[in-house]
Design an enzyme around this catalytic site. Structure first.
Site, PDB file in Angstrom:
ATOM      1  N   CYS A  73      34.585  33.517  45.545  1.00 17.69           N
ATOM      2  CA  CYS A  73      36.029  33.297  45.511  1.00 17.69           C
ATOM      3  C   CYS A  73      36.376  32.375  46.668  1.00 17.69           C
ATOM      4  O   CYS A  73      36.075  32.691  47.826  1.00 17.69           O
ATOM      5  CB  CYS A  73      36.747  34.635  45.667  1.00 17.69           C
ATOM      6  SG  CYS A  73      38.535  34.478  45.848  1.00 17.69           S
ATOM      7  N   CYS A 177      38.239  26.885  42.670  1.00 16.93           N
ATOM      8  CA  CYS A 177      38.623  28.268  42.353  1.00 16.93           C
ATOM      9  C   CYS A 177      37.634  28.698  41.280  1.00 16.93           C
ATOM     10  O   CYS A 177      37.435  27.974  40.286  1.00 16.93           O
ATOM     11  CB  CYS A 177      40.051  28.347  41.817  1.00 16.93           C
ATOM     12  SG  CYS A 177      40.441  29.980  41.114  1.00 16.93           S
TER      13      CYS A 177
HETATM   14  N1  DGL Z   1      38.722  33.165  41.949  1.00 11.91           N
HETATM   15  C1  DGL Z   1      39.459  32.975  43.111  1.00 11.91           C
HETATM   16  C2  DGL Z   1      39.161  31.706  43.861  1.00 11.91           C
HETATM   17  O1  DGL Z   1      38.078  31.185  43.749  1.00 11.91           O
HETATM   18  C3  DGL Z   1      40.851  33.462  43.277  1.00 11.91           C
HETATM   19  C4  DGL Z   1      41.795  33.552  42.168  1.00 11.91           C
HETATM   20  C5  DGL Z   1      43.025  34.337  42.557  1.00 11.91           C
HETATM   21  O2  DGL Z   1      42.894  35.555  42.656  1.00 11.91           O
HETATM   22  O3  DGL Z   1      44.060  33.742  42.825  1.00 11.91           O
HETATM   23  O4  DGL Z   1      39.965  31.211  44.593  1.00 11.91           O
END
Ligand code: DGL
Length: 256
Positions: A73, A177
Site C-alpha cells: 500500500c 496505488c
Molecule cells: N491500496 C492503497 C495504496 O496503495 C490505498 C487505498 C486506500 O485505502 O485509499 O495507496
C-alpha cells in the site's frame, strides 16, 4: 531457510496485486495477508489515522509470526514514521523503481494521502530531471474499486482526475496505488497511448532480495491465508482468481 509466511498489508483488496506478483515469482512462499476493508479507504484519511491503523495491522502480522512484512500500500508506505520499519524482521515499503527512461511526461496516479507526501514527484524529478511529472490524486477511486463499483463510475472518477490535473497529455502512467492495477483495462481504454508501470514487481524483488541474502527463502510450499477486517467473502472471488480455492477469513485489529 525460513518457512514462516510473508506478511502483506493493505487497506483492502489492492494489496492482492502485490501478493499476486509474490505468488507468481515465489510460489513456495507462505502468505499472511491482511486487508483492512473495515477502514478502507486510507488514502482520504488523516495521517494520524493512517499511522494508527497501520501499526495495528503491523502488530496483527507480527502476532502471526511472519518473517517479513511487505507494505502493499503506497498510502501506508509513505505516511508512516521511520519507527514503523524498525524491529526484528524486515519491513519493506512500496518501491518507486519503475523503468521510465522512455517517458516524456510521467503521470503519478495515487490517493490524495500519497500525493500529499510528494515522494513520487521528488523521486522521478531527481531520477529523470529532463522529464515532466504530473501528480494525479484520484479522489474516491480506491474506495470505488474496493466496493466493486461499476465500470461507468470508475471511468468517470479517473476521467475527472485527468481533467482536474490537466493530465491527458501524459505518455507514461505510474500506478502508485495498489488498487489501480485491478482496473488496468479501464486506464488503458481511457488512455490507449499511455504505457502503465506497476511498482509491484520491484517491491517484491526488494523484499525477496533481503530474504535471499539471509538464506531465508521457503524450501517447500507453504500455506497462504487471507484476512479482511470486514466482509471477507467480498474479497473471495478475486483471491480465488489469483490463488485458486483459498478461504478468506475475518480478522479484528486491536488498539485502533
Ligand atoms: N491500496 C492503497 C495504496 O496503495 C490505498 C487505498 C486506500 O485505502 O485509499 O495507496
Amino acid at each position: 531457510m525460513d518457512n514462516r509466511p510473508i506478511g502483506i498489508m493493505d487497506s483492502g483488496i489492492g494489496g492482492l496485486t502485490v501478493a499476486k506478483v509474490l505468488h507468481e515469482q515465489y510460489p513456495l512462499e507462505g502468505i499472511c495477508f491482511l486487508g483492512d476493508s473495515l477502514r478502507n479507504p486510507y488514502g482520504e484519511k488523516t495521517q494520524e489515522d493512517i499511522v494508527r491503523y497501520s501499526f495495528a495491522i503491523r502488530d496483527f502480522l507480527l502476532r502471526q509470526n511472519v518473517k517479513m512484512i511487505l507494505i502493499a500500500c503506497n498510502t501506508i508506505s509513505f505516511n508512516v514514521p521511520p519507527s514503523f520499519f524498525a524491529g526484528d524482521i524486515p519491513v519493506v515499503k512500496m518501491s518507486m523503481d519503475v523503468p521510465a527512461e522512455n517517458a516524456g511526461k510521467i503521470g503519478i496516479f495515487a490517493t490524495p494521502a500519497t500525493i500529499g507526501t510528494h515522494v513520487h514527484k521528488e523521486y522521478f524529478r531527481k531520477k529523470y530531471p529532463d522529464k515532466a511529472v504530473a501528480e494525479i490524486p484520484c479522489e474516491g477511486l480506491a474506495a470505488a474499486i474496493e466496493r466493486n463499483e461499476g465500470e461507468n463510475v470508475i471511468s468517470a472518477l479517473v476521467e475527472k482526475a485527468l481533467k482536474e490535473y490537466h493530465a491527458f497529455d501524459i505518455d507514461t502512467g505510474v500506478w502508485a496505488c495498489t488498487h489501480y492495477p485491478l482496473i488496468g483495462d479501464i486506464f488503458r481504454r481511457l488512455l490507449p497511448k499511455v504505457s502503465f508501470l506497476n511498482p509491484a514487481l520491484p517491491t517484491v524483488e526488494q523484499g525477496m532480495e533481503i530474504l535471499r541474502s539471509q538464506d531465508r527463502l521457503a524450501d517447500r510450499a507453504q500455506e497462504k491465508r487471507f484476512y479482511f477486517t470486514a466482509d471477507p467473502e467480498h474479497a473471495e472471488p478475486i483471491v480465488e482468481k489469483i490463488f485458486g480455492r483459498v478461504k478468506t477469513e475475518k480478522a479484528e485489529l486491536t488498539g485502533v
